[in-house]
Each structure stands twice: as C-alpha cells, then as structure tokens.
Design an enzyme around this catalytic site. Structure first.
Site, short mmCIF file in Angstrom:
data_model
loop_
_atom_site.label_atom_id
_atom_site.label_comp_id
_atom_site.label_asym_id
_atom_site.label_seq_id
_atom_site.Cartn_x
_atom_site.Cartn_y
_atom_site.Cartn_z
N CYS A 107 -45.75 -6.12 39.24
CA CYS A 107 -45.40 -5.33 38.05
C CYS A 107 -45.93 -3.91 38.20
O CYS A 107 -45.26 -2.94 37.85
CB CYS A 107 -45.93 -5.99 36.78
SG CYS A 107 -44.95 -7.40 36.21
N HIS A 166 -39.15 -13.03 50.55
CA HIS A 166 -39.49 -12.35 51.80
C HIS A 166 -38.22 -12.28 52.65
O HIS A 166 -37.51 -13.29 52.79
CB HIS A 166 -40.53 -13.16 52.59
CG HIS A 166 -41.86 -13.32 51.92
ND1 HIS A 166 -42.99 -12.65 52.30
CD2 HIS A 166 -42.24 -14.12 50.89
CE1 HIS A 166 -44.01 -13.02 51.54
NE2 HIS A 166 -43.59 -13.91 50.68
N ASP A 198 -43.48 -5.09 52.97
CA ASP A 198 -44.72 -5.85 52.78
C ASP A 198 -45.88 -5.06 53.38
O ASP A 198 -45.77 -4.50 54.47
CB ASP A 198 -44.60 -7.23 53.44
CG ASP A 198 -45.67 -8.19 52.95
OD1 ASP A 198 -45.32 -9.16 52.24
OD2 ASP A 198 -46.87 -7.96 53.25
N ASN A 242 -42.19 -18.38 48.48
CA ASN A 242 -43.26 -19.35 48.33
C ASN A 242 -43.42 -19.66 46.85
O ASN A 242 -43.30 -18.77 46.00
CB ASN A 242 -44.56 -18.78 48.88
CG ASN A 242 -44.48 -18.54 50.38
OD1 ASN A 242 -43.93 -19.36 51.11
ND2 ASN A 242 -44.99 -17.41 50.85
N CYS A 250 -50.64 -8.03 37.16
CA CYS A 250 -49.70 -8.42 38.21
C CYS A 250 -49.43 -7.26 39.16
O CYS A 250 -48.95 -6.19 38.76
CB CYS A 250 -48.40 -8.91 37.58
SG CYS A 250 -47.12 -9.24 38.80
N HIS A 289 -40.80 -13.39 44.30
CA HIS A 289 -40.38 -12.46 45.35
C HIS A 289 -39.78 -13.25 46.50
O HIS A 289 -40.18 -14.38 46.77
CB HIS A 289 -41.55 -11.59 45.84
CG HIS A 289 -42.75 -12.38 46.27
ND1 HIS A 289 -43.63 -12.93 45.37
CD2 HIS A 289 -43.21 -12.71 47.50
CE1 HIS A 289 -44.58 -13.57 46.03
NE2 HIS A 289 -44.36 -13.46 47.33
P1 5GP Z 1 -46.78 -14.70 48.89
O1 5GP Z 1 -47.83 -15.35 49.72
O2 5GP Z 1 -47.18 -14.60 47.44
O3 5GP Z 1 -45.42 -15.28 49.08
O4 5GP Z 1 -46.65 -13.23 49.45
C1 5GP Z 1 -47.21 -12.12 48.87
C2 5GP Z 1 -46.93 -10.97 49.81
O5 5GP Z 1 -47.20 -9.78 49.13
C3 5GP Z 1 -47.80 -10.98 51.06
O6 5GP Z 1 -46.99 -11.01 52.21
C4 5GP Z 1 -48.62 -9.70 50.93
O7 5GP Z 1 -48.82 -9.06 52.17
C5 5GP Z 1 -47.77 -8.86 50.00
N1 5GP Z 1 -48.55 -7.94 49.17
C6 5GP Z 1 -49.65 -8.24 48.42
N2 5GP Z 1 -50.10 -7.13 47.79
C7 5GP Z 1 -49.25 -6.12 48.13
C8 5GP Z 1 -49.21 -4.74 47.78
O8 5GP Z 1 -50.02 -4.20 47.02
N3 5GP Z 1 -48.19 -4.00 48.34
C9 5GP Z 1 -47.26 -4.55 49.18
N4 5GP Z 1 -46.32 -3.73 49.66
N5 5GP Z 1 -47.29 -5.86 49.53
C10 5GP Z 1 -48.26 -6.64 49.01
ZN ZN Z 2 -45.24 -9.20 37.57
#
Ligand code: 5GP
Ligand code: ZN
Length: 110
Positions: free
Chosen positions: A7, A100, A30, A85, A4, A98
């Site tokens: 994590c 946003h 992000d 989401n 993850c 998470h």
């Molecule tokens: P989801 O689509 O799952 O709601 O959003 C996941 C978010 O996590 C995305 O906006 C993506 O840019 C962000 N994200 C994914 N991997 C990383 C990472 O390694 N570091 C950071 N800071 N953000 C991440």
């Molecule tokens: Zn996790």
C-alpha cells in the site's frame, strides 16, 4: 492495514521501479530479485491474498496485464513463470495480494 508495504508503494510513500501502472494495478521490480526479470503485479485495492480475490473483472485485468508485461519484456516466446504465495505455509511474506512474474532465464523446474 497501513503498515502494508505494498500500500505504501502504491501511494508513493515507498519508492519503487515502476514497470506498469493504471487505475487498478501497479507492477514494479522486486527489490530482491530471484531471476533476471522479477516483477510484482499488485492490485491497488488492498486484498490480503489470492483467497480474497472475488472481483472477476480484476482477475481478468491482472491476467491481461501479466501477458502484456511478458510481451514487453520479450518473455512470451521463451516462457516465464507466474506465481502467488498464499498465507504462512505458502511463504507469503507481504500480506497484500501480488503475482510474481519470473523470467529472463531457464528457471529451475522445482
Ligand atoms: P512473498 O514472499 O510475499 O510472495 O513476496 C514478497 C516479495 O516482495 C519478495 O520477493 C520481496 O523481495 C518483495 N518486497 C518486499 N518488500 C519490498 C519493497 O519494499 N519493495 C519491492 N520492490 N519489493 C519488495
Ligand atoms: Zn496493502
């Protein structure tokens, strides 16, 4: 579970730009922002999604931290967006709960 990404961010294996941290939650920028301010607020405990959030104290705490961050980033007056989401149809890419926080501009209404 420990593939993850969030994590790994929480335990420091992957770096992030920290916005807020306490024993229960971490907030960081992000990596691929879709607004001038795009912060993710994550519980340190791994929960797959909003559907697994049962701890009311944690939910209230997250709410408080989101409001605090919005004030610190001076988005509280002009407004901002909070979203989470859920699952495949909801477009959840990272399977660790998470929220946003999006702001710093007028966001599209849909
Ligand atoms: P989801 O689509 O799952 O709601 O959003 C996941 C978010 O996590 C995305 O906006 C993506 O840019 C962000 N994200 C994914 N991997 C990383 C990472 O390694 N570091 C950071 N800071 N953000 C991440
Ligand atoms: Zn996790």
């Amino acid at each position: 579970m420990n593939d993850c990404v969030f994590c790994k961010i929480i335990n420091g294996e992957i770096p992030s730009t920290k916005v807020y941290e306490d024993d229960k939650v971490l907030a960081f920028n992000d990596i691929n922002p879709i607004a001038p301010i795009h912060i993710l607020v994550v519980p340190k405990q791994h929960l797959d999604s909003f559907m697994d959030l049962e701890d009311e104290e944690l939910l209230v705490h997250i709410h408080k931290i989101i409001k605090q961050i919005a004030k610190e980033k001076e988005m509280d007056e002009k407004g901002f967006r909070v979203l989470t989401n859920i699952g495949e149809d909801g477009g959840q890419a990272v399977k660790h709960l998470h929220f946003h926080i999006l702001g710093g501009t007028k966001l599209p209404t849909r």
